[in-house]
Scaffold this motif. Structure first.
Motif, PDB file in Angstrom:
ATOM      1  N   GLU A  42      40.747  53.726  40.251  1.00  0.00           N
ATOM      2  CA  GLU A  42      41.179  52.362  39.978  1.00  0.00           C
ATOM      3  C   GLU A  42      40.466  51.405  40.918  1.00  0.00           C
ATOM      4  OE1 GLU A  42      45.181  51.652  42.596  1.00  0.00           O
ATOM      5  OE2 GLU A  42      45.430  52.759  40.721  1.00  0.00           O
ATOM      6  N   TYR A  43      40.412  50.147  40.511  1.00  0.00           N
ATOM      7  CA  TYR A  43      39.812  49.113  41.356  1.00  0.00           C
ATOM      8  C   TYR A  43      40.733  47.897  41.333  1.00  0.00           C
ATOM      9  CZ  TYR A  43      36.754  45.581  43.276  1.00  0.00           C
ATOM     10  OH  TYR A  43      36.238  44.576  44.061  1.00  0.00           O
ATOM     11  N   GLN A  44      41.111  47.417  42.503  1.00  0.00           N
ATOM     12  CA  GLN A  44      41.983  46.262  42.623  1.00  0.00           C
ATOM     13  C   GLN A  44      41.138  44.988  42.702  1.00  0.00           C
ATOM     14  OE1 GLN A  44      45.705  46.010  42.893  1.00  0.00           O
ATOM     15  NE2 GLN A  44      44.875  44.025  42.237  1.00  0.00           N
ATOM     16  N   THR A  45      41.180  44.182  41.654  1.00  0.00           N
ATOM     17  CA  THR A  45      40.505  42.889  41.691  1.00  0.00           C
ATOM     18  C   THR A  45      41.427  41.860  42.337  1.00  0.00           C
ATOM     19  OG1 THR A  45      41.339  41.934  39.610  1.00  0.00           O
ATOM     20  CG2 THR A  45      39.517  43.517  39.449  1.00  0.00           C
ATOM     21  N   ASP A  46      40.901  40.669  42.620  1.00  0.00           N
ATOM     22  CA  ASP A  46      41.743  39.580  43.095  1.00  0.00           C
ATOM     23  C   ASP A  46      41.967  38.543  41.997  1.00  0.00           C
ATOM     24  OD1 ASP A  46      39.312  38.308  42.911  1.00  0.00           O
ATOM     25  OD2 ASP A  46      39.373  37.424  44.916  1.00  0.00           O
ATOM     26  N   ALA A  47      41.752  38.955  40.742  1.00  0.00           N
ATOM     27  CA  ALA A  47      41.889  38.032  39.617  1.00  0.00           C
ATOM     28  C   ALA A  47      43.338  37.555  39.489  1.00  0.00           C
ATOM     29  CB  ALA A  47      41.446  38.706  38.325  1.00  0.00           C
ATOM     30  N   GLU A  48      43.510  36.285  39.176  1.00  0.00           N
ATOM     31  CA  GLU A  48      44.836  35.735  38.908  1.00  0.00           C
ATOM     32  C   GLU A  48      45.293  36.071  37.490  1.00  0.00           C
ATOM     33  OE1 GLU A  48      45.387  31.627  39.804  1.00  0.00           O
ATOM     34  OE2 GLU A  48      44.076  31.687  41.564  1.00  0.00           O
ATOM     35  N   SER A  49      44.335  36.211  36.572  1.00  0.00           N
ATOM     36  CA  SER A  49      44.668  36.493  35.181  1.00  0.00           C
ATOM     37  C   SER A  49      43.585  37.389  34.597  1.00  0.00           C
ATOM     38  CB  SER A  49      44.792  35.191  34.379  1.00  0.00           C
ATOM     39  OG  SER A  49      45.105  35.458  33.035  1.00  0.00           O
ATOM     40  N   LEU A  50      43.676  38.684  34.922  1.00  0.00           N
ATOM     41  CA  LEU A  50      42.681  39.654  34.476  1.00  0.00           C
ATOM     42  C   LEU A  50      42.913  39.954  32.993  1.00  0.00           C
ATOM     43  CD1 LEU A  50      40.418  41.698  35.163  1.00  0.00           C
ATOM     44  CD2 LEU A  50      42.227  43.328  35.762  1.00  0.00           C
ATOM     45  N   LEU A  51      41.875  39.725  32.174  1.00  0.00           N
ATOM     46  CA  LEU A  51      42.005  39.907  30.725  1.00  0.00           C
ATOM     47  C   LEU A  51      40.900  40.826  30.212  1.00  0.00           C
ATOM     48  CD1 LEU A  51      42.974  36.198  29.896  1.00  0.00           C
ATOM     49  CD2 LEU A  51      44.502  38.168  30.049  1.00  0.00           C
ATOM     50  N   GLY A  52      39.973  40.298  29.398  1.00  0.00           N
ATOM     51  CA  GLY A  52      38.962  41.134  28.777  1.00  0.00           C
ATOM     52  C   GLY A  52      37.965  41.707  29.763  1.00  0.00           C
ATOM     53  N   LEU A  53      37.427  42.878  29.422  1.00  0.00           N
ATOM     54  CA  LEU A  53      36.349  43.455  30.226  1.00  0.00           C
ATOM     55  C   LEU A  53      35.345  44.135  29.299  1.00  0.00           C
ATOM     56  CD1 LEU A  53      36.610  46.811  30.513  1.00  0.00           C
ATOM     57  CD2 LEU A  53      38.470  46.187  32.029  1.00  0.00           C
ATOM     58  N   GLU A  54      34.152  44.329  29.812  1.00  0.00           N
ATOM     59  CA  GLU A  54      33.066  44.931  29.053  1.00  0.00           C
ATOM     60  C   GLU A  54      32.152  45.645  30.039  1.00  0.00           C
ATOM     61  OE1 GLU A  54      30.870  45.528  25.346  1.00  0.00           O
ATOM     62  OE2 GLU A  54      32.933  45.144  25.945  1.00  0.00           O
ATOM     63  N   VAL A  55      31.508  46.714  29.581  1.00  0.00           N
ATOM     64  CA  VAL A  55      30.541  47.448  30.394  1.00  0.00           C
ATOM     65  C   VAL A  55      29.161  47.213  29.814  1.00  0.00           C
ATOM     66  CG1 VAL A  55      29.802  49.702  31.245  1.00  0.00           C
ATOM     67  CG2 VAL A  55      32.244  49.203  30.997  1.00  0.00           C
ATOM     68  N   ASP A  56      28.209  46.785  30.666  1.00  0.00           N
ATOM     69  CA  ASP A  56      26.868  46.490  30.163  1.00  0.00           C
ATOM     70  C   ASP A  56      26.033  47.765  30.048  1.00  0.00           C
ATOM     71  OD1 ASP A  56      25.839  47.123  32.705  1.00  0.00           O
ATOM     72  OD2 ASP A  56      25.693  45.031  33.332  1.00  0.00           O
ATOM     73  N   ALA A  57      24.786  47.606  29.606  1.00  0.00           N
ATOM     74  CA  ALA A  57      23.918  48.759  29.353  1.00  0.00           C
ATOM     75  C   ALA A  57      23.597  49.542  30.620  1.00  0.00           C
ATOM     76  CB  ALA A  57      22.620  48.286  28.690  1.00  0.00           C
ATOM     77  N   ASP A  58      23.744  48.912  31.785  1.00  0.00           N
ATOM     78  CA  ASP A  58      23.482  49.589  33.057  1.00  0.00           C
ATOM     79  C   ASP A  58      24.734  50.208  33.662  1.00  0.00           C
ATOM     80  OD1 ASP A  58      20.756  48.905  33.008  1.00  0.00           O
ATOM     81  OD2 ASP A  58      21.206  46.914  33.812  1.00  0.00           O
ATOM     82  N   GLY A  59      25.864  50.119  32.956  1.00  0.00           N
ATOM     83  CA  GLY A  59      27.103  50.716  33.450  1.00  0.00           C
ATOM     84  C   GLY A  59      27.922  49.823  34.347  1.00  0.00           C
ATOM     85  N   ASN A  60      27.590  48.514  34.411  1.00  0.00           N
ATOM     86  CA  ASN A  60      28.338  47.581  35.244  1.00  0.00           C
ATOM     87  C   ASN A  60      29.493  46.961  34.456  1.00  0.00           C
ATOM     88  OD1 ASN A  60      26.460  47.673  37.557  1.00  0.00           O
ATOM     89  ND2 ASN A  60      25.052  46.637  36.154  1.00  0.00           N
ATOM     90  N   ILE A  61      30.641  46.837  35.104  1.00  0.00           N
ATOM     91  CA  ILE A  61      31.801  46.202  34.479  1.00  0.00           C
ATOM     92  C   ILE A  61      31.738  44.686  34.671  1.00  0.00           C
ATOM     93  CG2 ILE A  61      34.310  45.909  34.645  1.00  0.00           C
ATOM     94  CD1 ILE A  61      34.566  48.843  35.243  1.00  0.00           C
ATOM     95  N   TRP A  62      31.973  43.962  33.590  1.00  0.00           N
ATOM     96  CA  TRP A  62      32.146  42.512  33.617  1.00  0.00           C
ATOM     97  C   TRP A  62      33.578  42.216  33.164  1.00  0.00           C
ATOM     98  CZ3 TRP A  62      27.828  38.916  34.201  1.00  0.00           C
ATOM     99  CH2 TRP A  62      26.587  39.550  34.389  1.00  0.00           C
ATOM    100  N   PHE A  63      34.219  41.226  33.775  1.00  0.00           N
ATOM    101  CA  PHE A  63      35.583  40.904  33.373  1.00  0.00           C
ATOM    102  C   PHE A  63      35.853  39.407  33.515  1.00  0.00           C
ATOM    103  CE2 PHE A  63      35.762  42.092  37.881  1.00  0.00           C
ATOM    104  CZ  PHE A  63      36.536  41.080  38.454  1.00  0.00           C
ATOM    105  N   VAL A  64      36.863  38.948  32.792  1.00  0.00           N
ATOM    106  CA  VAL A  64      37.221  37.532  32.832  1.00  0.00           C
ATOM    107  C   VAL A  64      38.520  37.336  33.609  1.00  0.00           C
ATOM    108  CG1 VAL A  64      36.053  36.986  30.676  1.00  0.00           C
ATOM    109  CG2 VAL A  64      38.464  37.593  30.628  1.00  0.00           C
ATOM    110  N   ASP A  65      38.585  36.215  34.291  1.00  0.00           N
ATOM    111  CA  ASP A  65      39.807  35.734  34.923  1.00  0.00           C
ATOM    112  C   ASP A  65      40.154  34.421  34.229  1.00  0.00           C
ATOM    113  OD1 ASP A  65      41.775  34.583  36.517  1.00  0.00           O
ATOM    114  OD2 ASP A  65      40.915  35.319  38.387  1.00  0.00           O
ATOM    115  N   GLY A  66      41.166  34.469  33.342  1.00  0.00           N
ATOM    116  CA  GLY A  66      41.468  33.319  32.510  1.00  0.00           C
ATOM    117  C   GLY A  66      41.883  32.089  33.284  1.00  0.00           C
ATOM    118  N   LEU A  67      42.757  32.237  34.272  1.00  0.00           N
ATOM    119  CA  LEU A  67      43.260  31.076  35.001  1.00  0.00           C
ATOM    120  C   LEU A  67      42.195  30.433  35.866  1.00  0.00           C
ATOM    121  CD1 LEU A  67      46.845  32.259  36.063  1.00  0.00           C
ATOM    122  CD2 LEU A  67      46.211  30.656  34.253  1.00  0.00           C
TER     123      LEU A  67
END
Length: 454
Positions: A320-345
């Motif tokens: 697991e990985y603890q982000t500091d996002a206030e509103s963690l929502l969608g995420l996606e993994v790119d072609a290099d295996g990196n996670i991207w995610f949105v913080d809505g707030l």
């Protein structure tokens, strides 16, 4: 951040860092979902809930443009998610009751909208094609290819890459109003400039009960390596998985759900049941985004701000990985295996960068084939018991004059009794791969000469 070497997910690594890549400076406004364009992998498309729009980001150049439909208050009102197919078509899903941005009384005539991402399909304010995207004073708009209207308060959507339908426009969605799964087949879209919705097929799956949490999408995805649909049941705290080809027609849906796109006889609206599905994992705190990479299911847990990693085959939480996002929502993994995610707030898109990869052997990838006998292959010798998982394949590599037999039980194995054995492969079949579809104990032996007794 740091991770344990004993259980390490590749997208987290042993050491990592989060970089805020894009903000409201690039046009983000309560982002809910993000997807990489299938044909332009450097393009990241982000769904903005508060402006009924999509921000298209060039992740290499760092530039961005925000686009919407000319009538976003209907076709993209309160967009919660989007999903591409492999050709560049995409569908949006709206957390809306069709109130035209609160200008009218909600009528629930709302559902997914189908677009094409080709810039050639963009139109100007007058609806004319050929909008000049290079003109900074010109605003260009998407034009919808089709829309269906059976799922108000839609919380998530994904494309199904099935090959049975002739047009390849099948999408699965989370119907928040009716708390269930729904399947849309746009069939042959009506195309730009038309409002004909008479050719489509919609299936409702009321046995797949889902619980909406307002403002928190529950995403869906189809495993790219097998026919499995994953669904984030946000309010239920579960991830479900389902065979998308299972189930059958139960009855028409038109009486129980009287709001639908067309009264034409060619418009199919059905209730389906008897599907094959299961709970993949439960006990989560508002699961929202999902992505799959290297045999792991990554889930964004909105309630805790964590990204969780589950083994695709065992459903065990690996990391697991603890982000500091206030509103963690969608995420996606790119072609290099990196996670991207949105913080809505915070109106942010962030990237999780691995600075130190997992130690060799610390990642148990249960999606790879398991070689019986290891590097030496299937030879004349006794083997230690092999532990494998449902979904893996056993690999038998052997030379001429050898074979592979499945014996009925341990007694037959101990006695080298081939009376009721099933020959699975002979020399011409090497290497032989055996899929493991169910759990259990299996016994194998080589019947050639006295090899079994060796």
């Amino acid at each position: 951040g740091d991770a344990s070497s004993a259980s390490c997910a590749p997208a987290f690594g042993l050491q990592n860092a989060v970089i805020v890549e894009f903000t409201n400076d690039e046009g983000l406004d309560n982002p809910r979902d993000l997807q990489f364009h299938p044909l332009n992998p450097n393009e990241l498309w982000v769904a903005n809930n508060d402006t009924d729009s999509i921000t298209i980001i060039d992740t290499v150049a760092g530039t961005a443009v925000t686009r919407r439909d000319r009538a976003p208050y209907h076709y993209m009102e309160r967009i919660s998610s989007l999903a591409f197919d492999s050709r560049g078509y995409f569908a949006t899903c709206q957390e809306s009751e069709n109130s035209y941005n609160d200008m009218m009384i909600p009528n629930w005539f709302m559902g997914p909208t189908l677009f094409h991402s080709d810039p050639e399909d963009l139109i100007d304010q007058l609806g004319e094609s050929g909008c000049d995207t290079s003109d900074p004073d010109r605003t260009c708009f998407f034009t919808h290819w089709d829309m269906l209207h059976e799922s108000p308060l839609c919380m998530g959507i994904t494309h199904d890459p099935e090959t049975e339908t002739p047009f390849g426009n099948v999408y699965w969605a989370f119907d928040g109003l009716n708390s269930s799964l729904i399947r849309y087949d746009f069939q042959e879209p009506h195309g730009p400039g038309s409002l004909d919705h008479s050719i489509a097929a919609i299936r409702r799956y009321p046995e797949i009960e889902l619980t909406r949490v307002p403002g928190i999408p529950g995403h869906l995805m189809v495993d790219p390596t097998e026919r499995v649909l994953y669904i984030a049941d946000t309010g239920g705290g579960r991830i479900l998985r389902m065979d998308p080809d299972s189930g059958h027609f139960i009855r028409t849906a038109k009486r129980e759900f009287p709001i639908y796109s067309s009264t034409a006889e060619t418009f199919e609206y059905s209730i389906y049941g008897c599907t094959d599905w299961e709970v993949f994992v439960d006990g989560l705190d508002n699961p929202s985004g999902m992505s799959i990479s290297d045999g792991f299911i990554y889930v964004s847990e909105h309630g805790t701000g964590k990204i969780l990693a589950f083994d695709r085959l065992t459903a065990e939480q690996v990391d697991e990985y603890q982000t500091d996002a206030e509103s963690l929502l969608g995420l996606e993994v790119d072609a290099d295996g990196n996670i991207w995610f949105v913080d809505g707030l915070r109106n942010e898109v962030s990237k999780l960068v691995v600075e130190q990869t997992c130690e060799p052997g610390s990642v148990a990838d249960h999606s790879v084939d398991l070689a019986v006998g290891g590097d030496d292959g299937w030879r004349v010798q006794d083997y230690e018991e092999v532990v494998a998982y449902t979904g893996q394949r056993l690999r038998f590599d052997f030379e001429a004059f050898h074979d592979v037999n499945l014996l009925p039980d341990r007694a037959a194995y101990d006695e080298c009794d081939f009376t009721y054995a099933v020959r699975l492969a002979d020399a011409a079949d090497s290497p032989f791969l055996l899929p493991l579809d169910t759990a259990g104990t299996l016994f194998f032996a080589d019947s050639t000469g006295m090899h079994c007794q060796a």
